[in-house]
Write a protein that holds these residues in place. Structure first.
Motif, short mmCIF file in Angstrom:
data_model
loop_
_atom_site.label_atom_id
_atom_site.label_comp_id
_atom_site.label_asym_id
_atom_site.label_seq_id
_atom_site.Cartn_x
_atom_site.Cartn_y
_atom_site.Cartn_z
N GLU A 20 47.30 61.98 25.27
CA GLU A 20 48.54 61.91 26.05
C GLU A 20 48.78 63.17 26.88
N MET A 21 48.20 64.31 26.49
CA MET A 21 48.23 65.47 27.39
C MET A 21 47.61 65.11 28.73
N ILE A 22 46.57 64.30 28.66
CA ILE A 22 45.86 63.88 29.87
C ILE A 22 46.53 62.67 30.52
N HIS A 23 46.79 61.63 29.72
CA HIS A 23 47.27 60.37 30.29
C HIS A 23 48.68 60.48 30.87
N SER A 24 49.50 61.38 30.34
CA SER A 24 50.84 61.53 30.89
C SER A 24 50.83 62.15 32.28
N LEU A 25 49.75 62.85 32.59
CA LEU A 25 49.61 63.48 33.92
C LEU A 25 48.67 62.70 34.84
N LEU A 26 47.86 61.83 34.26
CA LEU A 26 46.79 61.20 35.04
C LEU A 26 47.27 60.36 36.22
N PRO A 27 48.31 59.51 36.07
CA PRO A 27 48.75 58.74 37.24
C PRO A 27 49.19 59.64 38.40
N VAL A 28 49.93 60.71 38.06
CA VAL A 28 50.40 61.63 39.10
C VAL A 28 49.21 62.39 39.68
N PHE A 29 48.27 62.80 38.84
CA PHE A 29 47.07 63.49 39.32
C PHE A 29 46.28 62.61 40.28
N PHE A 143 54.11 61.76 21.80
CA PHE A 143 55.13 62.53 22.53
C PHE A 143 54.91 64.04 22.44
N LEU A 144 54.17 64.51 21.41
CA LEU A 144 53.83 65.93 21.39
C LEU A 144 52.89 66.29 22.53
N GLY A 145 51.95 65.38 22.83
CA GLY A 145 51.02 65.63 23.93
C GLY A 145 51.71 65.87 25.26
N PRO A 146 52.61 64.98 25.68
CA PRO A 146 53.34 65.23 26.93
C PRO A 146 54.22 66.47 26.89
N ILE A 147 54.81 66.80 25.72
CA ILE A 147 55.61 68.02 25.64
C ILE A 147 54.74 69.24 25.93
N ILE A 148 53.56 69.28 25.33
CA ILE A 148 52.63 70.38 25.59
C ILE A 148 52.22 70.39 27.06
N ALA A 149 51.99 69.19 27.61
CA ALA A 149 51.58 69.11 29.02
C ALA A 149 52.66 69.66 29.94
N ILE A 150 53.93 69.35 29.67
CA ILE A 150 55.02 69.87 30.50
C ILE A 150 55.05 71.40 30.43
N GLY A 151 54.98 71.94 29.21
CA GLY A 151 55.02 73.39 29.06
C GLY A 151 53.90 74.08 29.82
N LEU A 152 52.70 73.52 29.73
CA LEU A 152 51.56 74.13 30.41
C LEU A 152 51.62 73.93 31.93
N MET A 153 52.17 72.79 32.37
CA MET A 153 52.35 72.59 33.82
C MET A 153 53.29 73.63 34.40
N LEU A 154 54.38 73.92 33.68
CA LEU A 154 55.32 74.92 34.15
C LEU A 154 54.72 76.32 34.06
N LEU A 155 53.95 76.58 33.00
CA LEU A 155 53.36 77.90 32.79
C LEU A 155 52.23 78.19 33.76
N TRP A 156 51.45 77.16 34.05
CA TRP A 156 50.24 77.34 34.86
C TRP A 156 50.35 76.74 36.26
N ALA A 157 51.57 76.53 36.73
CA ALA A 157 51.81 76.10 38.12
C ALA A 157 51.03 74.83 38.47
N ASN A 158 51.22 73.78 37.67
CA ASN A 158 50.64 72.46 37.95
C ASN A 158 49.11 72.46 38.01
N ASP A 159 48.46 73.24 37.16
CA ASP A 159 46.99 73.28 37.11
C ASP A 159 46.51 72.16 36.18
N PHE A 160 46.27 71.00 36.77
CA PHE A 160 45.86 69.83 35.99
C PHE A 160 44.59 70.10 35.19
N HIS A 161 43.59 70.68 35.83
CA HIS A 161 42.28 70.83 35.20
C HIS A 161 42.35 71.75 33.98
N ALA A 162 43.11 72.83 34.06
CA ALA A 162 43.22 73.74 32.91
C ALA A 162 43.86 73.03 31.71
#
Length: 384
Positions: A20-29, A143-162
Motif C-alpha cells: 500500500e505504500m506503493i499502491h496508494s501512490l501508483l494511480p497518481v504516479f 492503512f499504515l502503508g499510506p500513512i508512511i507514504a504521506i510522511g515520506l512524500m512530504l519529507l522527500w518532496a514527492n519523490d515517488f521512486h525513493a
C-alpha cells in the motif's frame, strides 16, 4: 485463537504495508508522472488484480494435491517482495504493468493456500473470527502503508521512486516471518495425491458452494478498484502528497470492522450480512457520485471501508463452510477466478466510463450494479 492465525495476520500486515505504500501512490504516479489516461489506469488495475485472482485457481488446487499450504504461500510472498524494486525503477506504464503483474502473480500464488491454511488452523466454530482477525491485521497494514507514504512524500518532496525503494523493507520482513514463524499442521495420514480439478472431484463441490461463487462475482463486479477512490479525491483538489489519505480512511474503517463482523458471521445469517454490505456499498457509491470533495466524499470513502469489513471475511467464511476440507484450496481458487474476471470487467468499465462521461458516472454505475446484486441475493439466497 491459534498462534498460527496471529502469525499469518502479521505476515499479511507487513506485506500490505509494503504494497500500500506503493499502491496508494501508483494511480497518481501513473497519471501525473507517466501521463496515463484513466482508461489505462483501469486496464492496468483490472489486469493486475484479475491475474492475482486467476492464479489462485492453480495455487489452490496445487496445495490440495500436495496436502501442504505453506510452501506455496511462501513462494507467493517471495514473488511479492521481489516485485517491489521494479516499481522503484519504473519509467513507463509498461514497466509499471510488468511490476504489477509479478506482484499480483505472487498474491495469487499465496492467496488460496493461505486462506485454506487459516481454515486448517482454526476450529469450525471460530472460522468467522479467524478470517476476520487475519483480515483486520492485513488491513492495519493497508492503512499504515499510506500513512508512511504521506510522511515520506512530504519529507522527500514527492519523490515517488525513493518511497518505492523503502517499501522493499517490510516485504522482506513479511517473507521472513512466514518462513520462521508459521508452522503448518501435519498432513492427514493416508493423504493421496489426486488431481483436485478432475470432473469427479469437482462434483464434490455442492450447489451451496457454487451459489457463493456466483454471489461473490456479483459483489466484485459492483466494486471496482480502490484506485478510483484516490482519483476521485484528487479530482476534487486533494494534493498529490495527501492522496494516500483516501486509503488510510477506508482501511481504518475496514480494519476496525473486520474482526467484529467476522465474529458476527459465526452467529448471524450470512444472507442478512451480505445484504447489509450491499446496502452500504450503494450508499458509498451515491455519496462518491454526488461529490468529489468535503464531507460527502469522505462519507463515501468511509462507507466503502465499512462495506469491505462486512463482506470480505464473510465471503471467505462461506467458501470454507461450503467446501470439503480436501478441496478447500481448489474451492478458494475457483471462487477467486470468478471474482478475478469480474474485477477485470469492473475496473476496465469504470475507467472507460470515467474517460467518456466523467468520474460521477463510474460510481453511479457501481450503485446500479450493487442494486442488481441485492435483488439477486434476495431472489436466489438459499435458506434463512
Amino acid at each position: 485463537m491459534p498462534a498460527g492465525i496471529w502469525a499469518l495476520g502479521f505476515v499479511s500486515l507487513l506485506m500490505d504495508v509494503s504494497s500500500e505504500m506503493i499502491h496508494s501512490l501508483l494511480p497518481v504516479f501513473m497519471v501525473t508522472g507517466l501521463g496515463a489516461s484513466m482508461l489505462l489506469v483501469g486496464l492496468v488495475e483490472g489486469v493486475a488484480e484479475a491475474t492475482a485472482l486467476i492464479v489462485k485457481v492453480f495455487s489452490g488446487a496445487w496445495s490440495d494435491w500436495l496436502g501442504r499450504r505453506k510452501p506455496l504461500a511462501l513462494l507467493g510472498y517471495g514473488l511479492g517482495a521481489a516485485s517491489k524494486p521494479l516499481f522503484a525503477i519504473s519509467t513507463s506504464t509498461g514497466m509499471v504493468l510488468a511490476a504489477r503483474l509479478i506482484d499480483r502473480v505472487g498474491k495469487g500464488m499465496r492467496g488460496a493456500p493461505r486462506d485454506a491454511l487459516v481454515a486448517d488452523l482454526a476450529r469450525p466454530e471460530q472460522r468467522g473470527a479467524a478470517y476476520g482477525l487475519r483480515q483486520s491485521l492485513d488491513t492495519v497494514g493497508a492503512f499504515l502503508g499510506p500513512i508512511i507514504a504521506i510522511g515520506l512524500m512530504l519529507l522527500w518532496a514527492n519523490d515517488f521512486h525513493a518511497i518505492f525503494w523503502v517499501a522493499v523493507i517490510p516485504a522482506v520482513l513479511s517473507v521472513a516471518l512466514l518462513a520462521f514463524g508459521v508452522r503448518e499442521p501435519d498432513r492427514p495420514a493416508g493423504h493421496a495425491r489426486v488431481n483436485p480439478i478432475r470432473r469427479e472431484n469437482l462434483r464434490l463441490l455442492r450447489p451451496a458452494y457454487w451459489w457463493v461463487v456466483g454471489i461473490g462475482a456479483l459483489f466484485t463486479l459492483a466494486r471496482f478498484s480502490e484506485a478510483f477512490l484516490v482519483l476521485r479525491a484528487q479530482q476534487g483538489g486533494l494534493a498529490i502528497a495527501w492522496a494516500p489519505l483516501v486509503l488510510i480512511a477506508m482501511n481504518v474503517v475496514y480494519s476496525l470492522g473486520a474482526y467484529p463482523f467476522g465474529r458476527l458471521a459465526d452467529t448471524m445469517s450470512h444472507r442478512k450480512l451480505l445484504a447489509l454490505g450491499l446496502v452500504v456499498l450503494i450508499a458509498a457509491d451515491v455519496a462518491l457520485a454526488w461529490s468529489d470533495r468535503g464531507v460527502v466524499l469522505w462519507t463515501g470513502i468511509v462507507l466503502w471501508g465499512l462495506h469491505m469489513a462486512l463482506t470480505q471475511g464473510l465471503l471467505a467464511t462461506m467458501v470454507a463452510d461450503t467446501a470439503p476440507a480436501a478441496l478447500r484450496g481448489t474451492a478458494f481458487g475457483v471462487f477467486n477466478l470468478a471474482s478475478g474476471l469480474a474485477l477485470l470487467l469492473a475496473s476496465v468499465f469504470a475507467g472507460l466510463l470515467w474517460d467518456r462521461l466523467g468520474g460521477a458516472s463510474t460510481f453511479i454505475a457501481g450503485a446500479a450494479i450493487s442494486a442488481l446484486a441485492l435483488a439477486a441475493l434476495a431472489w436466489k439466497a438459499p435458506g434463512p
